[in-house]
Enzyme design. Structure first.
Site: not given
Length: 228
Positions: A49, A121
């Protein structure tokens, strides 16, 4: 699960295969197969992320030199949101490689947005640990960023709206779009659009739809000095 096919599709070879497998291991699988000693992908998702946010920030900064900070912030948020990440994961066929628990798999887990976005991610986090930030940028520049123009999500890179905001900063400036060419059979058409500002051509773009062509025309106008 053999992830070598995915590596081949992406043109990436991991040195640490366990990292790649961890990126595609959902917590439901770990809960069902506790003896496997596998780790789920949640920690890699956390790292990925942050890596993605930095990469997207750099991309927007370098490719939109005249875009104000507030607009870049909105675009970054749109690009890294779950809906966009789900699209990115599907583009790379990530769903078929995720290790899921039987129950999660039977209830459509491979198409669930949250699972796909998390896997995307986590993959970036694994790639970062295995090969560094430049490898992540190379992956995104090859497989993701080129799709941001229109096809992935018009709202992500809405060049028409951005151009409209700039033009409206000066009163009485008129902006309009024209389709100047339409070619090809009905199932495979290509349109060429031109954006006019105060009656002067400001940019051209082509696309499979009128909307895409207009977006690319607006992008072309943004990339050069606009007429005063």
């Amino acid at each position: 699960m053999d992830l070598s096919q995915l590596e081949q599709e992406l043109g990436i070879t991991f040195q640490q295969k366990d990292l790649l497998k961890e990126a595609f291991t959902h917590s439901s699988y770990v809960n069902e197969y506790k003896k496997s000693k596998l780790k789920d992908n949640e920690r890699l998702e956390f790292l990925g992320d942050a890596v993605l946010e930095l990469a997207v920030s750099q991309y927007l900064y370098r490719n939109n030199p005249d875009m104000p900070e507030g607009e870049m912030t909105k675009l970054r948020a749109a690009i890294v949101c779950e809906a966009s990440l789900t699209v990115f994961a599907k583009q790379s066929n990530f769903g078929q490689y995720i290790l899921l628990g039987k129950g999660e798999d039977k209830t459509g887990g491979r198409q669930r947005p949250a699972i796909l976005a998390d896997a995307f991610e986590a993959f970036l986090g694994a790639l970062y640990l295995d090969q560094g930030f430049d490898a992540v940028l190379n992956f995104l520049n090859t497989h993701i960023f080129p799709t941001l123009t229109v096809d992935t999500s018009t709202s992500v890179m809405d060049y028409k709206s951005h151009l409209q905001e700039i033009v409206q900063q000066q009163k009485d400036r008129k902006i309009e779009y024209q389709i100047i060419s339409e070619q090809g059979p009905s199932h495979h058409k290509e349109f060429i659009a031109q954006v006019m500002i105060q009656g002067e051509p400001a940019g051209k773009g082509n696309g499979r739809t009128k909307k895409e062509a207009e977006q690319k025309a607006a992008k072309a106008a943004l990339e050069k000095k606009l007429p005063k």
